[in-house]
Design a protein around this motif. Structure first.
Motif, PDB file in Angstrom:
ATOM      1  N   ILE A 219       0.712  -1.160   0.125  1.00 47.37           N
ATOM      2  CA  ILE A 219       0.139  -0.010  -0.420  1.00 47.37           C
ATOM      3  C   ILE A 219       0.642   1.153  -0.094  1.00 47.37           C
ATOM      4  O   ILE A 219       1.662   1.392   0.397  1.00 47.37           O
ATOM      5  CB  ILE A 219      -1.039  -0.219   0.756  1.00 47.37           C
ATOM      6  CG1 ILE A 219      -2.064   1.076   1.402  1.00 47.37           C
ATOM      7  CG2 ILE A 219      -0.020   0.314   2.436  1.00 47.37           C
ATOM      8  CD1 ILE A 219      -3.490   0.737   2.332  1.00 47.37           C
TER       9      ILE A 219
ATOM     10  N   CYS B 125       1.477  -4.425   3.241  1.00 46.60           N
ATOM     11  CA  CYS B 125       0.342  -4.235   4.855  1.00 46.60           C
ATOM     12  C   CYS B 125      -0.227  -5.970   4.378  1.00 46.60           C
ATOM     13  O   CYS B 125       0.280  -6.360   3.529  1.00 46.60           O
ATOM     14  CB  CYS B 125      -0.195  -3.236   4.252  1.00 46.60           C
ATOM     15  SG  CYS B 125      -1.262  -3.469   2.396  1.00 46.60           S
ATOM     16  N   SER B 126      -0.715  -5.838   5.815  1.00 46.15           N
ATOM     17  CA  SER B 126      -1.766  -6.688   6.116  1.00 46.15           C
ATOM     18  C   SER B 126      -2.735  -7.094   4.221  1.00 46.15           C
ATOM     19  O   SER B 126      -3.146  -5.766   4.251  1.00 46.15           O
ATOM     20  CB  SER B 126      -2.464  -6.957   6.628  1.00 46.15           C
ATOM     21  OG  SER B 126      -3.949  -6.498   6.864  1.00 46.15           O
TER      22      SER B 126
ATOM     23  N   ASP C 161      -6.262  -7.682   5.423  1.00 41.80           N
ATOM     24  CA  ASP C 161      -7.670  -7.133   5.327  1.00 41.80           C
ATOM     25  C   ASP C 161      -6.864  -5.566   5.345  1.00 41.80           C
ATOM     26  O   ASP C 161      -7.972  -4.789   5.334  1.00 41.80           O
ATOM     27  CB  ASP C 161      -6.927  -7.174   7.321  1.00 41.80           C
ATOM     28  CG  ASP C 161      -7.808  -8.547   8.126  1.00 41.80           C
ATOM     29  OD1 ASP C 161      -8.209  -9.092   6.670  1.00 41.80           O
ATOM     30  OD2 ASP C 161      -7.267  -9.326   8.721  1.00 41.80           O
ATOM     31  N   GLU C 162      -6.224  -4.712   5.277  1.00 42.54           N
ATOM     32  CA  GLU C 162      -5.767  -3.332   5.447  1.00 42.54           C
ATOM     33  C   GLU C 162      -6.214  -3.459   4.119  1.00 42.54           C
ATOM     34  O   GLU C 162      -7.034  -2.088   3.177  1.00 42.54           O
ATOM     35  CB  GLU C 162      -4.314  -2.798   6.026  1.00 42.54           C
ATOM     36  CG  GLU C 162      -4.213  -1.744   5.804  1.00 42.54           C
ATOM     37  CD  GLU C 162      -2.962  -1.224   6.068  1.00 42.54           C
ATOM     38  OE1 GLU C 162      -2.590   0.539   6.352  1.00 42.54           O
ATOM     39  OE2 GLU C 162      -2.718  -2.179   6.879  1.00 42.54           O
TER      40      GLU C 162
ATOM     41  N   ALA D   6      -9.716  -3.581   2.875  1.00 43.70           N
ATOM     42  CA  ALA D   6     -10.328  -2.439   2.946  1.00 43.70           C
ATOM     43  C   ALA D   6     -10.492  -1.540   2.655  1.00 43.70           C
ATOM     44  O   ALA D   6     -11.545  -0.279   3.018  1.00 43.70           O
ATOM     45  CB  ALA D   6     -10.419  -2.897   4.995  1.00 43.70           C
ATOM     46  N   CYS D   7      -9.044  -1.257   2.285  1.00 49.12           N
ATOM     47  CA  CYS D   7      -8.566   0.008   1.905  1.00 49.12           C
ATOM     48  C   CYS D   7      -9.585   0.402   0.445  1.00 49.12           C
ATOM     49  O   CYS D   7     -10.281   1.362  -0.005  1.00 49.12           O
ATOM     50  CB  CYS D   7      -7.130  -0.304   1.130  1.00 49.12           C
ATOM     51  SG  CYS D   7      -7.070   1.550   0.455  1.00 49.12           S
TER      52      CYS D   7
END
Length: 701
Positions: free
Chosen positions: A75, A84-85, A87-88, A91-92
């Motif tokens: 990211i 980043c994960s 999940d991150e 979500a982004c």
């Protein structure tokens, strides 16, 4: 960990889709503590390549194992891409897509796919764009590969499939015309078919501005001036008509429009045509008579003919020759478009193109929309209408109409024409997401990069150039945090509130839905199952039921139009002649043996990259002398649209008025920095093969 069992897979590159086995046999030490896995790669028996594998396939595992593989999402934070994960990352995407859609509308988000995606992922990407994003803007890089031949086949025959015959039919042909195709470097495992045809007495004719490795095996080489293919086809047909080498019975019973064609062809001046094509008229005559006199014959085209702003017409006029001589629908005969990308055929059949729905259905046909909507469980009115072609999407990105782009399996910053405009446009995007194995030139501009699995890890079906659907098994689990592309699409769709439409647990479940969505369409896969593919090794489409063996040789008795007849083309093309005093040379582009597409994967294979480290321009010795260019020095090639810098290669096997540059490099070496943005009006194919340019050496003062 050494792989004890040989993995059965297939090459991720060209449209032959050669089967092979890959086995790790040990490790060797490099540079002290560094260790490198060693693999044994063997061709596996199959009906297409007959167990052959080319140098690209033999070394494909090297990019799959490369240290630059993306193994976690990245990211952009403070201008830099950082890990980043998932999940991150997801979500982004959900937050950005939702916000952009609410502010600017669903069509502010576009999806851009690729011709190397599996059928399952190509199908799902089309559904994702239309159901999860609600956007009409989806297209893919196959637009630059097969759109001219696809549209020509659809108009002429009523359907589009790469080859209308089986690969095994090639040795049965008495004469073969290879127009704008360099089989020896682009699909080398097919070359034995043509060598066998020669051994059987076939005459091979190659039409190409360069004397390629394919032209070297030809009985006749016609060094055509780029941009004049339609006129050459017309001239050859006139010679056959004048010599009464047409099949009147076939014409009367199986075609429409021949009287109009005769009138059109009668207006061709052979001397003027030969001059415009840059080929000696007697050479054209010899080629035409050879094909006309042969009992069986084939014409195959590829990007040399198709990647032009009259590519659609050029293909149709070569098909005119096939139809007028009755050389289709029987053994040893037919027309074929030599697909470029690994799944260029299947990738365009099931919904990646702006105007298509699964099964080669039309998005503008109400019955087609209603049927696909019933399979998807949505209202027909909720499926967006027709979008635009791949390059036109880039123009809309540049204009700011498309605010966000989701790119999967493609590198548009390098592969599109007018590359500078594309790069500018991508930099303007509010949100760019790229799903790839490596940090491609496009990925470097992204706000978010998602790591995907390689061909060794990702199961699914692909359709080769002869319309044979093949199953590629997964040979090992994903590396790092990489995820299958189909899984990524399902995860994003779920976060966008569309989970109910994307509940799949395997590629086979997606394929079963694809089968149903294609049922009754032109590209009918309904009778094909994973079980059959494992048992039979591959099945031709159309395949309408489980007891149907599919159609290898098309059009034996009728064509796919409602009246069963094929249609001649009588639309005149003005060709291309854009050179000027300021830009006096013709720039054309193409492939080399050791690389594929934009080189993102093959440059990560040390064995392939070492053979071609950098890009180059081929230039004839007399042209080089005229511009005071020495072999091996840096030169700048410039058109009205941009410029690039490469090394020179002085070669006698190219026309004096033509420069050839491979398409596999980005940055300052990207040939598409100088490619013109004009599109074929019928199929939106860019004119990659004809740009007016000038050239100069670059020397330090």
């Amino acid at each position: 960990m050494i792989m004890q069992q040989a993995v059965e897979t297939q090459c991720p590159f060209c449209s032959v889709q050669c089967k092979m086995t890959v086995q790790q046999i040990g490790e060797q030490h490099d540079n002290g503590d560094q260790r490198r896995a060693m693999f044994d790669v063997q061709g596996a028996p199959n009906a297409a390549s007959e167990g052959r594998v080319c140098v690209k396939g033999m070394n494909a595992h090297q990019h799959s194992e490369h240290s630059q593989r993306l193994l976690s999402p990245m990211i952009r934070v403070n201008g830099e891409l950082t890990p980043c994960s998932w999940d991150e990352a997801l979500a982004c995407i959900s937050q950005k897509f939702t916000a952009i859609s609410e502010q600017y509308g669903h069509d502010a988000i576009g999806a851009y796919g690729g011709g190397s995606l599996t059928n399952e992922t190509a199908y799902l990407l089309g559904k994702f764009a239309r159901v999860a994003l609600g956007s009409k803007y989806i297209d893919y890089n196959g637009r630059f590969c097969m759109s001219a031949a696809a549209s020509a086949g659809s108009k002429t025959f009523g359907m589009d499939r790469g080859l209308t015959f089986r690969l095994a039919d090639i040795p049965l042909a008495g004469c073969i015309i290879l127009a704008g195709t360099n089989i020896a470097e682009c699909q080398p495992t097919l070359l034995p078919y043509f060598n066998q045809a020669k051994q059987n007495g076939a005459k091979i004719i190659v039409i190409d501005p360069r004397k390629t490795a394919t032209a070297a095996i030809a009985d006749l080489h016609l060094p055509i001036r780029p941009g004049s293919d339609t006129l050459l086809a017309d001239a050859m047909l006139k010679i056959m008509m004048d010599a009464e080498l047409v099949d009147d019975g076939f014409i009367q019973s199986r075609t429409n429009g021949y009287d109009e064609l005769k009138l059109y062809i009668s207006g061709i001046n052979l001397e003027e045509a030969a001059t415009s094509c840059g080929i000696d008229l007697e050479l054209i005559r010899e080629a035409a008579l050879a094909f006309g006199h042969a009992d069986t014959g084939m014409i195959l085209t590829a990007r040399g003919v198709e990647q032009q702003t009259d590519g659609h017409l050029a293909v149709r006029h070569f098909i005119n020759i096939v139809l007028a001589t009755g050389k289709i629908g029987r053994d040893g005969c037919g027309y074929g478009a030599v697909t470029g990308q690994g799944n260029g055929q299947g990738g365009r059949e099931h919904g990646q193109k702006a105007d298509q729905l699964p099964g080669y259905r039309s998005i503008e046909n109400e019955e087609d929309r209603a049927y696909v909507a019933s399979v998807w469980g949505v209202e027909p009115s909720s499926i967006p209408g027709k979008g635009v072609s791949a390059y036109e999407m880039m123009e809309l990105v540049h204009q700011g109409e498309i605010k966000s782009l989701f790119v999967m399996g493609s590198n548009p910053i390098v592969s599109n024409p007018n590359a500078h405009l594309v790069e500018e446009g991508l930099q303007k995007l509010h949100f760019l997401v790229v799903a790839d194995m490596f940090m491609s030139e496009t990925a470097r501009l992204a706000h978010l990069v998602l790591p995907v699995t390689s061909y060794m890890e990702n199961e699914g079906t692909l359709t080769n150039l002869e319309g044979r659907v093949l199953l590629r098994e997964a040979g090992r689990p994903p590396l790092g945090e990489a995820r299958h592309d189909w899984m990524i699409l399902c995860s994003i769709a779920g976060l966008l509130g569309k989970e109910q439409y994307f509940k799949y647990n395997s590629p086979e479940e997606i394929f079963d839905e694809l089968r149903l969505a294609s049922k009754g369409g032109i590209a009918d896969y309904y009778g094909i199952t994973y079980e059959r593919l494992r048992k039979e090794g591959g099945v031709y489409w159309p395949c309408v039921s489980l007891d149907d063996f599919g159609s290898g040789l098309l059009f034996r008795d009728s064509f796919a139009h409602t009246d069963g007849k094929a249609v001649f083309s009588v639309i005149e093309s003005s060709g291309w002649n854009g050179v000027s005093e300021q830009y006096p040379l013709i720039l054309t582009n193409g492939r080399v043996l050791y690389h594929y597409l934009t080189g993102v994967q093959t440059r990560r294979s040390p064995s392939l990259a070492a053979r071609e480290l950098e890009n180059f321009v081929e230039i004839h010795p007399r042209t080089a002398q005229r511009y005071r260019i020495q072999d091996g020095e840096w030169v700048e090639v410039e058109s009205p649209h941009g410029r690039f810098i490469v090394r020179s290669r002085v070669k006698e096997h190219i026309r004096e008025d033509t420069l050839f540059v491979p398409m596999h490099w980005g940055g300052i070496q990207n040939v598409n920095r100088a490619t013109r943005p004009d599109l074929d009006p019928f199929c939106k194919m860019p004119g990659f093969k004809t740009s007016a340019v000038r050239i100069r050496p670059i020397r330090l003062q």
